[in-house]
Write a protein that holds these residues in place. Structure first.
Motif, PDB file in Angstrom:
ATOM      1  N   ARG A  21      45.763  44.119 -27.592  1.00 59.57           N
ATOM      2  CA  ARG A  21      46.497  44.555 -26.553  1.00 59.57           C
ATOM      3  C   ARG A  21      47.388  45.462 -26.856  1.00 59.57           C
ATOM      4  N   CYS A  40      34.849  46.030 -38.268  1.00 56.32           N
ATOM      5  CA  CYS A  40      36.091  46.004 -37.840  1.00 56.32           C
ATOM      6  C   CYS A  40      36.895  45.215 -38.827  1.00 56.32           C
ATOM      7  N   PHE A  46      46.622  39.653 -27.491  1.00 59.87           N
ATOM      8  CA  PHE A  46      45.243  39.853 -27.705  1.00 59.87           C
ATOM      9  C   PHE A  46      44.388  39.213 -26.562  1.00 59.87           C
ATOM     10  N   SER A  47      43.286  39.915 -26.151  1.00 58.26           N
ATOM     11  CA  SER A  47      42.202  39.330 -25.281  1.00 58.26           C
ATOM     12  C   SER A  47      41.057  38.963 -26.057  1.00 58.26           C
ATOM     13  N   ALA A  95      43.517  53.292 -28.310  1.00 59.94           N
ATOM     14  CA  ALA A  95      42.077  52.514 -28.382  1.00 59.94           C
ATOM     15  C   ALA A  95      42.369  51.848 -29.816  1.00 59.94           C
ATOM     16  N   SER A  96      41.926  50.698 -29.918  1.00 61.13           N
ATOM     17  CA  SER A  96      42.317  49.928 -30.919  1.00 61.13           C
ATOM     18  C   SER A  96      40.875  49.107 -31.307  1.00 61.13           C
ATOM     19  N   PRO A  97      40.382  49.179 -32.545  1.00 67.31           N
ATOM     20  CA  PRO A  97      39.348  48.425 -33.052  1.00 67.31           C
ATOM     21  C   PRO A  97      39.655  46.904 -32.653  1.00 67.31           C
ATOM     22  N   ALA A  98      38.618  46.224 -32.609  1.00 63.78           N
ATOM     23  CA  ALA A  98      38.598  44.801 -32.502  1.00 63.78           C
ATOM     24  C   ALA A  98      39.075  44.313 -33.856  1.00 63.78           C
ATOM     25  N   GLN A 143      30.165  46.750 -36.134  1.00 63.29           N
ATOM     26  CA  GLN A 143      30.210  47.846 -34.980  1.00 63.29           C
ATOM     27  C   GLN A 143      29.313  48.757 -34.943  1.00 63.29           C
ATOM     28  N   LEU A 184      37.211  38.569 -26.818  1.00 62.18           N
ATOM     29  CA  LEU A 184      35.865  39.445 -26.796  1.00 62.18           C
ATOM     30  C   LEU A 184      34.652  38.449 -27.056  1.00 62.18           C
ATOM     31  N   CYS A 208      38.488  40.615 -35.987  1.00 61.92           N
ATOM     32  CA  CYS A 208      37.701  39.612 -36.374  1.00 61.92           C
ATOM     33  C   CYS A 208      38.511  38.243 -36.941  1.00 61.92           C
ATOM     34  N   GLN A 268      40.517  41.316 -29.152  1.00 63.72           N
ATOM     35  CA  GLN A 268      40.984  42.869 -28.741  1.00 63.72           C
ATOM     36  C   GLN A 268      42.530  42.857 -28.762  1.00 63.72           C
TER      37      GLN A 268
END
Ligand code: KL2
Length: 418
Positions: free
Chosen positions: A169, A218, A137-138, A174-177, A212, A140, A179, A167
């Motif tokens: 990786r 998300c 993950f990164s 494209a991936s949703p975030a 979102q 956000l 929480c 987020q």
């Protein structure tokens, strides 16, 4: 090893519209469909028992051999456990500030985790940490939540929560975030009024973080030590998304204790309007909508914030939240009906720790009439089995030689389908 109890992975598959099947300790991929566009990750929730709290409440640990209670004995065991399970996300509670700085954070960083920490307000120097693998993950956003509010007399306790937006990786997709929320709610069994308000504050923060642009949410994982038992009003509120608390004694909210003699009934509403949180557990936006400075239609307005604008409510004893949350654990062994426990010391052996998650639609039981928002779904792939109180007393309860907290770690594997 002597004195250890085996916990096994229970793999869970959903076959179209059939009920969940538990397939036992088998390889998940041979049983579950393998989908291409997926992101799998694991989550651990673990109350690691702060050394200060252990020493403050030493009467709870009289059953323990003295040496197993030292931090210098406990920490290597806890770290070994974390390393062994190798979860992608760790939600830790009772993380003592000095130990966090000198040992916990450096050790976890060297295992590849990024660590975020929120310390309790007030004098008790422990808090909640969320750590995640850099490789998965990164970060956000980081959103700490303090449940202490000087302007709200009800909220005089120092518990906290922490909500991260991560987020995943994933190469070229494209991936949703995601929480991830972590909390340790107030212990006091008599103060269900405070516990429910703390929970509402956490849910409001999750709403704001997971919200979102298109109005949906998300996927959500909400972990922690809720100091409430399965089936209690607080627990049911999380799972059902609604609670009618009319006539409910404040000592009955968490189900930790049987007796509620002489206890106040929850007031309606439970928390005052100046908290700024609606009965739907979202932040209220009180500012006047401002007119957009555009050439377009001058009657078109736009709100400053992303929070939901709530119309004034009439006083009612109904709480709601808009997420559909499932529990990773079912709290009873299916064959015997014996309760699972997540904490066990000389005073109690109960479930108070949970991993809740927004389940994908097939996992969610139909709830006619429930107002559920569009929330990104996770599939539960597996969980690490829990134990009974009896199992734990065969190894002298908690903490013991091998299990170095008075809680067990909870572990789940999830899939995010893309
Ligand atoms: O139940 V816990 O342990 O989730 O494992 O959360 C609280 C209790 C933690 C943080 O306040 O400290 C423990 N009797 C028993 N346990 C207590 C007490 C108490 N009076 N006060 C705090 N804790």
């Amino acid at each position: 090893m002597e004195g250890t109890i085996k916990r096994h992975w229970e793999y869970i598959c959903n076959h179209n519209k059939e009920k969940m099947k538990i397939l036992g300790d088998k390889n998940v991929d041979s049983k579950c469909e393998d989908s291409e566009n997926k992101f799998d990750f694991s989550v651990m929730s673990y109350n690691i028992l702060s050394q200060d709290l252990l020493e403050d409440n030493s009467h709870l640990y009289r059953h323990c051999r003295r040496p197993v209670l030292h931090w210098s004995f406990r920490f290597p065991n806890i770290l070994k456990e974390i390393k062994h399970f190798d979860a992608d996300v760790l939600c830790l509670q009772e993380v003592q500030e000095d130990h966090y700085g000198t040992e916990i954070r450096p050790s976890l960083e060297s295992l590849g985790y990024h660590c975020e920490y929120k310390m309790r307000t007030g004098r008790k120097p422990d808090g909640c940490a969320i750590c995640f693998k850099h490789s998965k993950f990164s970060l956000l956003s980081v959103n700490p939540v303090e449940f202490f509010r000087p302007d709200v007399p009800l909220l005089d306790r120092d518990n906290v929560g922490l909500v991260l937006l991560l987020q995943p990786r994933i190469p070229s997709t494209a991936s949703p975030a995601l929480c991830v929320a972590n909390t340790h709610l107030l212990y006091n069994p008599r103060r269900g009024d405070i516990k429910l308000t703390q929970l509402a504050m956490l849910l409001a923060e999750i709403s704001s973080v997971a919200h979102q642009k298109d109005g949906s949410f998300c996927p959500i994982v909400m972990c922690g030590d809720f100091n409430s038992v399965p089936g209690s009003p607080l627990y049911s509120f999380i799972k059902e998304g609604k609670l009618n608390y009319e006539g409910l004694a404040i000592g009955k909210v968490s189900g930790q204790e049987q007796s509620s003699r002489g206890q106040r009934i929850l007031s309606i509403p439970i928390w005052p309007p100046n908290l700024g949180i609606s009965q739907n557990c979202v932040y209220e936006v009180q500012q006047v909508p401002k007119v957009e400075k555009t050439d377009g239609d001058p009657t078109q307005t736009q709100l400053d914030k992303t929070e939901v604008l709530v119309t004034p409510e009439k006083l009612s004893s109904h709480l709601q939240h808009h997420f559909s949350l499932s529990s990773v654990y079912s709290h009873y062994f299916p064959d015997t009906g014996i309760p699972e426990v997540t904490t066990c010391h000389s005073r109690s052996a109960i479930t108070v720790d949970y991993i809740f998650y927004s389940a994908e639609k097939e996992d969610v039981a139909e709830k006619p009439g429930a107002e559920v928002a569009l929330v990104g779904g996770l599939k539960l792939l597996a969980r690490l089995s829990l134990l009974t109180e009896q199992d734990l007393w065969t190894v002298n309860g908690l903490p013991n030689e091998n299990n170095s907290s008075d809680h067990l770690p909870l572990l789940a594997k999830f899939r995010l389908e893309l």
